[in-house]
Design a protein around this motif. Sequence first.
Motif, PDB file in Angstrom:
ATOM      1  N   TYR A  34      -2.321  10.013   0.818  1.00  0.00           N
ATOM      2  CA  TYR A  34      -2.896   8.713   0.483  1.00  0.00           C
ATOM      3  C   TYR A  34      -2.031   7.633   1.126  1.00  0.00           C
ATOM      4  CZ  TYR A  34      -5.635  11.141  -3.088  1.00  0.00           C
ATOM      5  OH  TYR A  34      -6.509  11.972  -3.749  1.00  0.00           O
ATOM      6  N   ARG A  35      -2.579   6.937   2.094  1.00  0.00           N
ATOM      7  CA  ARG A  35      -1.840   5.847   2.725  1.00  0.00           C
ATOM      8  C   ARG A  35      -2.678   4.582   2.603  1.00  0.00           C
ATOM      9  NH1 ARG A  35      -0.040   6.951   8.630  1.00  0.00           N
ATOM     10  NH2 ARG A  35       1.462   8.270   7.553  1.00  0.00           N
ATOM     11  N   ASN A  36      -2.221   3.658   1.834  1.00  0.00           N
ATOM     12  CA  ASN A  36      -2.996   2.453   1.547  1.00  0.00           C
ATOM     13  C   ASN A  36      -2.678   1.321   2.503  1.00  0.00           C
ATOM     14  OD1 ASN A  36      -3.853   3.880  -0.581  1.00  0.00           O
ATOM     15  ND2 ASN A  36      -2.814   2.698  -2.142  1.00  0.00           N
ATOM     16  N   ARG A  37      -3.520   0.302   2.417  1.00  0.00           N
ATOM     17  CA  ARG A  37      -3.192  -0.959   3.064  1.00  0.00           C
ATOM     18  C   ARG A  37      -2.155  -1.622   2.167  1.00  0.00           C
ATOM     19  NH1 ARG A  37      -9.493  -2.054   2.632  1.00  0.00           N
ATOM     20  NH2 ARG A  37     -10.174  -0.286   3.871  1.00  0.00           N
ATOM     21  N   GLU A  38      -0.937  -1.648   2.627  1.00  0.00           N
ATOM     22  CA  GLU A  38       0.090  -2.286   1.805  1.00  0.00           C
ATOM     23  C   GLU A  38      -0.282  -3.751   1.576  1.00  0.00           C
ATOM     24  OE1 GLU A  38       4.324  -1.004   2.578  1.00  0.00           O
ATOM     25  OE2 GLU A  38       3.356  -0.306   4.414  1.00  0.00           O
ATOM     26  N   LYS A  39       0.170  -4.262   0.455  1.00  0.00           N
ATOM     27  CA  LYS A  39      -0.099  -5.648   0.067  1.00  0.00           C
ATOM     28  C   LYS A  39      -1.602  -5.892  -0.118  1.00  0.00           C
ATOM     29  CE  LYS A  39       4.115  -7.401   0.150  1.00  0.00           C
ATOM     30  NZ  LYS A  39       4.755  -8.054  -1.015  1.00  0.00           N
ATOM     31  N   GLU A  40      -2.326  -4.870  -0.576  1.00  0.00           N
ATOM     32  CA  GLU A  40      -3.735  -5.042  -0.897  1.00  0.00           C
ATOM     33  C   GLU A  40      -4.002  -4.495  -2.291  1.00  0.00           C
ATOM     34  OE1 GLU A  40      -6.944  -4.403   1.748  1.00  0.00           O
ATOM     35  OE2 GLU A  40      -5.698  -4.579   3.545  1.00  0.00           O
ATOM     36  N   VAL A  41      -5.021  -5.042  -2.946  1.00  0.00           N
ATOM     37  CA  VAL A  41      -5.431  -4.606  -4.285  1.00  0.00           C
ATOM     38  C   VAL A  41      -6.930  -4.341  -4.260  1.00  0.00           C
ATOM     39  CG1 VAL A  41      -5.641  -5.249  -6.722  1.00  0.00           C
ATOM     40  CG2 VAL A  41      -3.604  -5.934  -5.419  1.00  0.00           C
ATOM     41  N   LEU A  42      -7.338  -3.209  -4.823  1.00  0.00           N
ATOM     42  CA  LEU A  42      -8.759  -2.882  -4.917  1.00  0.00           C
ATOM     43  C   LEU A  42      -9.293  -3.381  -6.258  1.00  0.00           C
ATOM     44  CD1 LEU A  42     -11.311  -1.430  -3.865  1.00  0.00           C
ATOM     45  CD2 LEU A  42     -10.483   0.628  -5.032  1.00  0.00           C
ATOM     46  N   ALA A  88     -17.177   9.804 -11.494  1.00  0.00           N
ATOM     47  CA  ALA A  88     -16.953  10.424 -10.185  1.00  0.00           C
ATOM     48  C   ALA A  88     -17.123   9.408  -9.062  1.00  0.00           C
ATOM     49  CB  ALA A  88     -17.916  11.598  -9.994  1.00  0.00           C
ATOM     50  N   LYS A  89     -18.114   8.519  -9.189  1.00  0.00           N
ATOM     51  CA  LYS A  89     -18.371   7.512  -8.156  1.00  0.00           C
ATOM     52  C   LYS A  89     -17.207   6.522  -8.050  1.00  0.00           C
ATOM     53  CE  LYS A  89     -21.711   3.997  -6.667  1.00  0.00           C
ATOM     54  NZ  LYS A  89     -23.002   3.329  -6.953  1.00  0.00           N
ATOM     55  N   VAL A  90     -16.698   6.091  -9.193  1.00  0.00           N
ATOM     56  CA  VAL A  90     -15.568   5.149  -9.205  1.00  0.00           C
ATOM     57  C   VAL A  90     -14.329   5.810  -8.595  1.00  0.00           C
ATOM     58  CG1 VAL A  90     -13.987   3.828 -10.660  1.00  0.00           C
ATOM     59  CG2 VAL A  90     -16.425   3.849 -11.180  1.00  0.00           C
ATOM     60  N   ALA A  91     -14.031   7.053  -9.025  1.00  0.00           N
ATOM     61  CA  ALA A  91     -12.861   7.763  -8.515  1.00  0.00           C
ATOM     62  C   ALA A  91     -12.978   8.009  -7.011  1.00  0.00           C
ATOM     63  CB  ALA A  91     -12.691   9.084  -9.261  1.00  0.00           C
ATOM     64  N   GLU A  92     -14.170   8.382  -6.551  1.00  0.00           N
ATOM     65  CA  GLU A  92     -14.373   8.636  -5.116  1.00  0.00           C
ATOM     66  C   GLU A  92     -14.161   7.354  -4.318  1.00  0.00           C
ATOM     67  OE1 GLU A  92     -17.705  10.666  -2.173  1.00  0.00           O
ATOM     68  OE2 GLU A  92     -18.383   9.574  -3.963  1.00  0.00           O
ATOM     69  N   ASN A  93     -14.670   6.259  -4.821  1.00  0.00           N
ATOM     70  CA  ASN A  93     -14.501   4.978  -4.133  1.00  0.00           C
ATOM     71  C   ASN A  93     -13.022   4.609  -4.035  1.00  0.00           C
ATOM     72  OD1 ASN A  93     -15.829   2.491  -3.043  1.00  0.00           O
ATOM     73  ND2 ASN A  93     -14.739   1.537  -4.753  1.00  0.00           N
ATOM     74  N   TYR A  94     -12.309   4.816  -5.108  1.00  0.00           N
ATOM     75  CA  TYR A  94     -10.871   4.514  -5.153  1.00  0.00           C
ATOM     76  C   TYR A  94     -10.101   5.399  -4.173  1.00  0.00           C
ATOM     77  CZ  TYR A  94      -6.152   4.736  -7.290  1.00  0.00           C
ATOM     78  OH  TYR A  94      -4.800   4.748  -7.515  1.00  0.00           O
ATOM     79  N   ASN A 117     -11.296   7.059  -1.538  1.00  0.00           N
ATOM     80  CA  ASN A 117     -11.673   6.725  -0.162  1.00  0.00           C
ATOM     81  C   ASN A 117     -10.885   5.518   0.326  1.00  0.00           C
ATOM     82  OD1 ASN A 117     -13.512   8.800   0.078  1.00  0.00           O
ATOM     83  ND2 ASN A 117     -15.302   7.528  -0.373  1.00  0.00           N
ATOM     84  N   TRP A 118     -10.728   4.547  -0.546  1.00  0.00           N
ATOM     85  CA  TRP A 118      -9.947   3.347  -0.211  1.00  0.00           C
ATOM     86  C   TRP A 118      -8.481   3.725   0.050  1.00  0.00           C
ATOM     87  CZ3 TRP A 118      -6.009   0.905  -3.194  1.00  0.00           C
ATOM     88  CH2 TRP A 118      -5.648  -0.387  -2.757  1.00  0.00           C
ATOM     89  N   GLN A 119      -7.941   4.635  -0.778  1.00  0.00           N
ATOM     90  CA  GLN A 119      -6.552   5.058  -0.599  1.00  0.00           C
ATOM     91  C   GLN A 119      -6.340   5.782   0.732  1.00  0.00           C
ATOM     92  OE1 GLN A 119      -5.948   7.402  -4.266  1.00  0.00           O
ATOM     93  NE2 GLN A 119      -4.275   6.001  -4.728  1.00  0.00           N
ATOM     94  N   VAL A 162     -14.504   6.849   4.371  1.00  0.00           N
ATOM     95  CA  VAL A 162     -15.235   5.597   4.540  1.00  0.00           C
ATOM     96  C   VAL A 162     -15.133   4.761   3.270  1.00  0.00           C
ATOM     97  CG1 VAL A 162     -17.480   4.554   4.948  1.00  0.00           C
ATOM     98  CG2 VAL A 162     -16.838   6.654   6.164  1.00  0.00           C
ATOM     99  N   TYR A 163     -14.625   3.558   3.418  1.00  0.00           N
ATOM    100  CA  TYR A 163     -14.621   2.596   2.305  1.00  0.00           C
ATOM    101  C   TYR A 163     -15.240   1.299   2.807  1.00  0.00           C
ATOM    102  CZ  TYR A 163     -13.419  -1.177  -0.721  1.00  0.00           C
ATOM    103  OH  TYR A 163     -13.538  -2.282  -1.507  1.00  0.00           O
ATOM    104  N   ASN A 164     -16.117   0.721   2.012  1.00  0.00           N
ATOM    105  CA  ASN A 164     -16.709  -0.581   2.322  1.00  0.00           C
ATOM    106  C   ASN A 164     -16.704  -1.453   1.075  1.00  0.00           C
ATOM    107  OD1 ASN A 164     -17.640  -0.144   5.117  1.00  0.00           O
ATOM    108  ND2 ASN A 164     -19.014   1.365   4.177  1.00  0.00           N
TER     109      ASN A 164
END
Length: 522
Positions: free
Chosen positions: A397-405, A429-435, A437-439, A446-448
């Motif tokens: 899991y590599r995030n965009r540092e200095k970002e908040v979802l 499941a949908k919320v966790a998958e979105n989180y 994917n963002w991570q 894919v995160y949008n």
Amino acid sequence: MAKKANQKKDKPIEVSLWESANKLRGSVEPSEYKHVVLGLIFLKFVSDKFEEHRAKLIAEGKGKYIEIPEFYNMSNVFFLKEISRWSYIQEKAKQDDLALIIDTALHTIEKDNKSLKGALPDNYFSRLGLESSKLASLIDEINEINTLKDKEQDVVGRVYEYFLSKFALAEGKGKGEFYTPKSIVNLIAEMIQPYKGIIYDPACGSGGMFVQSVRFIESHNGNKKEVSIYGQEYTNTTYKLAKMNLAIRGISANLGAKAANTFSDDQHKDLKADYIMANPPFNQKDWRGENELLDDPRWEGYDVPPKSNANYGWILNMASKLSDNGVAGFILANGALSGGGDEYKIRRKLIENDLVEAIVIIPRNTFYTTDISVTLWILNKNKKERVVEINGNVRYYRNREKEVLFMDLRRWGQEFEKMYVELSGDEIAKVAENYHNWQQKEYGTVYNNIPEFCYSAHFDEIAANDFSLVPSKYIEFIDQDSGIDFDAEMKRIQKDFRELLKEERASQEELVNAFKILGYEL
């Protein structure tokens, strides 16, 4: 008569037990009889396990060892002397001193099994003054539970979970704080994925976070022996309830030497946790004295949380206990997202230190003790890169540092009990998958940003909003009125007004009666 017996047989054991427990109404308060019922269920469960192991020893030709505790403890079974066995209690169920017999059984079990120290009610049944006939009737009902029938289904665990939720529903607002709805615990577990390492809950209540963590591990074919559980609980009766709740599931946990206040008597001062899951009390007032805890090491690098509200005290307690790769998921009232004063300073520093990873608004009426919408916070000590091994597969899991979802679930959930809302398995499941994917955005997922659902905000945007963490400041809302079921909303408002008017009438009657007592007529 046979038809009636069959109806009872077909009825789920949880429902039969609840009906039986309701017979205690008028004898003891609802907040008390949960301890009566759950204490007896625990007693039946450990006795069944003991008898099963005893029979096994005899079948293996080890009959001479059946009264030696070590031959039970080595198989994770509690040893019971005769006076603590369910068969003995049943035999004495018609006696007037039944309450004393039960108290003696529980005391003896705790004394003979060190792992249960501080777990069981102490002279509880005798102090209640409950009628022996009602107690005997409850014992007959609990005797119908075959705790060993289906180990996969966890019958006793299921009964415990059912009762904890029903008691929370029955006790209503202002009580039942010990219970966090299962769908919320599932959401936290699916998001932070507590697979291995140390799990901590600073306000553990009846232990629901731990139970769901272990269930999460098992459902993903993990090994529960790879986690260590630490918790703390302030209320003594709930502390005992948590120990029983974990004991019936064979979950080892360190809940501290006693029930204690997490702030003034921290039972795990040097703990560094890999996962923190918590639902601390909302908006506690006067949680510390004017000049108390000013130099507490948990606030190091931050302002001292205001004594008028404990929300940021809980946040900093958890932040201080995260390991270098630790992640925390916890519930707070929405007010913590935008408070001023010292709360503002602490929140700003948390964001500047890049600890805040995600903010999720939970639907209203999810909790049994309050109808307000609340927030799930995710703190991550290592947002740069985190490695999680799941069933032998390694995820990075590599995030965009200095970002908040930010995510908004206010319009999500399914209604139950005609007045509460819970998130479905698919929604979780949908919320966790979105989180996730963002991570993992750098690893091909894919995160949008999705209007009215989610938005990834950069530090500069958050700073421009004066470090507010209110999701609606970031998530795009196309039309605030679109999709609203006005009929449902009006019915909800109508119900709220009915309750308010009812309370107002009751207050007026009390006022009139008070004047009458003083000899005046209004």
